[in-house]
Motif scaffolding. Structure first.
Motif, PDB file in Angstrom:
ATOM      1  N   MET A   1     -35.295  19.314 -28.998  1.00  0.00           N
ATOM      2  CA  MET A   1     -36.220  19.975 -29.929  1.00  0.00           C
ATOM      3  C   MET A   1     -37.587  19.289 -29.890  1.00  0.00           C
ATOM      4  N   PHE A   2     -37.498  17.964 -29.915  1.00  0.00           N
ATOM      5  CA  PHE A   2     -38.735  17.178 -29.861  1.00  0.00           C
ATOM      6  C   PHE A   2     -39.518  17.494 -28.595  1.00  0.00           C
ATOM      7  N   LEU A   3     -38.772  17.517 -27.473  1.00  0.00           N
ATOM      8  CA  LEU A   3     -39.432  17.791 -26.192  1.00  0.00           C
ATOM      9  C   LEU A   3     -39.996  19.200 -26.152  1.00  0.00           C
ATOM     10  N   ALA A   4     -39.263  20.117 -26.780  1.00  0.00           N
ATOM     11  CA  ALA A   4     -39.724  21.504 -26.814  1.00  0.00           C
ATOM     12  C   ALA A   4     -41.048  21.596 -27.567  1.00  0.00           C
ATOM     13  N   CYS A   5     -41.141  20.822 -28.651  1.00  0.00           N
ATOM     14  CA  CYS A   5     -42.382  20.816 -29.439  1.00  0.00           C
ATOM     15  C   CYS A   5     -43.543  20.289 -28.599  1.00  0.00           C
ATOM     16  N   ILE A   6     -43.281  19.205 -27.883  1.00  0.00           N
ATOM     17  CA  ILE A   6     -44.332  18.645 -27.032  1.00  0.00           C
ATOM     18  C   ILE A   6     -44.742  19.674 -25.986  1.00  0.00           C
ATOM     19  N   GLY A   7     -43.743  20.342 -25.420  1.00  0.00           N
ATOM     20  CA  GLY A   7     -44.026  21.347 -24.407  1.00  0.00           C
ATOM     21  C   GLY A   7     -44.901  22.459 -24.957  1.00  0.00           C
ATOM     22  N   LEU A   8     -44.587  22.889 -26.160  1.00  0.00           N
ATOM     23  CA  LEU A   8     -45.362  23.936 -26.803  1.00  0.00           C
ATOM     24  C   LEU A   8     -46.792  23.466 -27.049  1.00  0.00           C
ATOM     25  N   ALA A   9     -46.897  22.217 -27.487  1.00  0.00           N
ATOM     26  CA  ALA A   9     -48.225  21.662 -27.763  1.00  0.00           C
ATOM     27  C   ALA A   9     -49.052  21.619 -26.489  1.00  0.00           C
ATOM     28  N   VAL A  10     -48.430  21.152 -25.413  1.00  0.00           N
ATOM     29  CA  VAL A  10     -49.149  21.066 -24.138  1.00  0.00           C
ATOM     30  C   VAL A  10     -49.632  22.437 -23.701  1.00  0.00           C
ATOM     31  N   ALA A  11     -48.776  23.439 -23.933  1.00  0.00           N
ATOM     32  CA  ALA A  11     -49.110  24.786 -23.465  1.00  0.00           C
ATOM     33  C   ALA A  11     -50.157  25.463 -24.342  1.00  0.00           C
ATOM     34  N   LEU A  12     -50.148  25.134 -25.642  1.00  0.00           N
ATOM     35  CA  LEU A  12     -50.980  25.908 -26.558  1.00  0.00           C
ATOM     36  C   LEU A  12     -52.263  25.239 -27.019  1.00  0.00           C
ATOM     37  N   VAL A  13     -52.283  23.914 -27.004  1.00  0.00           N
ATOM     38  CA  VAL A  13     -53.495  23.221 -27.467  1.00  0.00           C
ATOM     39  C   VAL A  13     -54.677  23.655 -26.603  1.00  0.00           C
ATOM     40  N   PRO A  14     -55.759  24.064 -27.234  1.00  0.00           N
ATOM     41  CA  PRO A  14     -56.909  24.500 -26.435  1.00  0.00           C
ATOM     42  C   PRO A  14     -57.517  23.341 -25.667  1.00  0.00           C
ATOM     43  N   ALA A  15     -58.077  23.678 -24.527  1.00  0.00           N
ATOM     44  CA  ALA A  15     -58.721  22.647 -23.734  1.00  0.00           C
ATOM     45  C   ALA A  15     -59.881  22.074 -24.538  1.00  0.00           C
ATOM     46  N   PRO A  16     -59.997  20.766 -24.589  1.00  0.00           N
ATOM     47  CA  PRO A  16     -61.088  20.182 -25.361  1.00  0.00           C
ATOM     48  C   PRO A  16     -62.438  20.573 -24.781  1.00  0.00           C
ATOM     49  N   ALA A  17     -63.377  20.827 -25.663  1.00  0.00           N
ATOM     50  CA  ALA A  17     -64.720  21.178 -25.194  1.00  0.00           C
ATOM     51  C   ALA A  17     -65.289  19.993 -24.425  1.00  0.00           C
ATOM     52  N   SER A  18     -65.978  20.305 -23.369  1.00  0.00           N
ATOM     53  CA  SER A  18     -66.523  19.228 -22.558  1.00  0.00           C
ATOM     54  C   SER A  18     -67.586  18.480 -23.341  1.00  0.00           C
TER      55      SER A  18
ATOM     56  N   SER B   1     -48.029  19.041 -16.440  1.00  0.00           N
ATOM     57  CA  SER B   1     -47.431  18.406 -17.619  1.00  0.00           C
ATOM     58  C   SER B   1     -46.116  19.076 -17.990  1.00  0.00           C
ATOM     59  N   LEU B   2     -46.113  20.400 -17.938  1.00  0.00           N
ATOM     60  CA  LEU B   2     -44.892  21.132 -18.294  1.00  0.00           C
ATOM     61  C   LEU B   2     -43.768  20.840 -17.304  1.00  0.00           C
ATOM     62  N   ALA B   3     -44.126  20.751 -16.033  1.00  0.00           N
ATOM     63  CA  ALA B   3     -43.122  20.450 -15.016  1.00  0.00           C
ATOM     64  C   ALA B   3     -42.513  19.078 -15.266  1.00  0.00           C
ATOM     65  N   LEU B   4     -43.374  18.114 -15.623  1.00  0.00           N
ATOM     66  CA  LEU B   4     -42.920  16.751 -15.898  1.00  0.00           C
ATOM     67  C   LEU B   4     -41.999  16.736 -17.120  1.00  0.00           C
ATOM     68  N   LEU B   5     -42.407  17.462 -18.159  1.00  0.00           N
ATOM     69  CA  LEU B   5     -41.585  17.540 -19.372  1.00  0.00           C
ATOM     70  C   LEU B   5     -40.234  18.164 -19.066  1.00  0.00           C
ATOM     71  N   GLY B   6     -40.258  19.199 -18.251  1.00  0.00           N
ATOM     72  CA  GLY B   6     -39.021  19.864 -17.873  1.00  0.00           C
ATOM     73  C   GLY B   6     -38.072  18.905 -17.185  1.00  0.00           C
ATOM     74  N   ALA B   7     -38.629  18.070 -16.305  1.00  0.00           N
ATOM     75  CA  ALA B   7     -37.822  17.087 -15.589  1.00  0.00           C
ATOM     76  C   ALA B   7     -37.216  16.078 -16.564  1.00  0.00           C
ATOM     77  N   PHE B   8     -38.046  15.612 -17.502  1.00  0.00           N
ATOM     78  CA  PHE B   8     -37.561  14.667 -18.514  1.00  0.00           C
ATOM     79  C   PHE B   8     -36.453  15.283 -19.345  1.00  0.00           C
ATOM     80  N   ALA B   9     -36.666  16.538 -19.759  1.00  0.00           N
ATOM     81  CA  ALA B   9     -35.696  17.228 -20.599  1.00  0.00           C
ATOM     82  C   ALA B   9     -34.355  17.350 -19.879  1.00  0.00           C
ATOM     83  N   THR B  10     -34.409  17.672 -18.598  1.00  0.00           N
ATOM     84  CA  THR B  10     -33.184  17.808 -17.811  1.00  0.00           C
ATOM     85  C   THR B  10     -32.429  16.486 -17.767  1.00  0.00           C
ATOM     86  N   LEU B  11     -33.159  15.400 -17.494  1.00  0.00           N
ATOM     87  CA  LEU B  11     -32.546  14.074 -17.441  1.00  0.00           C
ATOM     88  C   LEU B  11     -31.930  13.717 -18.788  1.00  0.00           C
TER      89      LEU B  11
END
Ligand code: CU
Length: 142
Positions: free
Chosen positions: A1-18, A123-133
């Motif tokens: 669940m925790f990892l899922a939240c991080i994954g969602l955050a990574v996917a949804l957080v807007p890119a910071p303004a330059s 980032s999502l790919a990395l999280l996915g790998a962690f989640a699997t492990l």
């Protein structure tokens, strides 16, 4: 669940303004033998960019996809084009002059700002790998 939240955050957080202040930059690009040197041009959003296209063998050009800009240089000549990099993202550079047999492969890239899409995908790919492990380490739990 925790990892899922991080994954969602990574996917949804807007890119910071330059936070970088736009600058004027001149990039010299050599075109010869069906390639651009450098092949990838990196600028920050808002930069006033001057491209200097120097052709050393035959007539070449740079057409910037997405910006609709073109600069063409005769052999031994340098031609300039200036524009404001007001569109973020990755844009293809193409030679619009049929310069020889490998002409279709004469491409480059203009990168304006960070490539957030790539960063997110990685980032999502990395999280996915962690989640699997992690799931493999705790058997028996749904
Ligand atoms: Cu060419």
């Amino acid at each position: 669940m925790f990892l899922a939240c991080i994954g969602l955050a990574v996917a949804l957080v807007p890119a910071p303004a330059s936070s970088k202040t736009p600058v004027e930059r001149t990039i010299r690009v050599a075109a010869s033998n069906y390639e651009y040197t450098p092949g990838v041009l990196k600028v920050n959003p808002g930069d006033r960019v001057t491209l200097e296209l120097a052709s050393t063998d035959v007539v070449h050009s740079i057409y910037i996809d997405g910006y609709g800009l073109e600069v063409r240089a005769d052999p031994g000549q340098t031609q300039r084009i200036s524009f404001v990099a007001d569109r973020e993202g990755s844009f293809r550079l193409r030679c619009s002059v049929t310069c020889g047999p490998l002409h279709p492969f004469m491409i480059g890239k203009l990168q304006v700002g960070q490539n957030w899409l790539l960063w997110r995908a990685a980032s999502l790919a990395l999280l996915g790998a962690f989640a699997t492990l992690w799931l493999k380490r705790t058997p028996g739990k749904p």
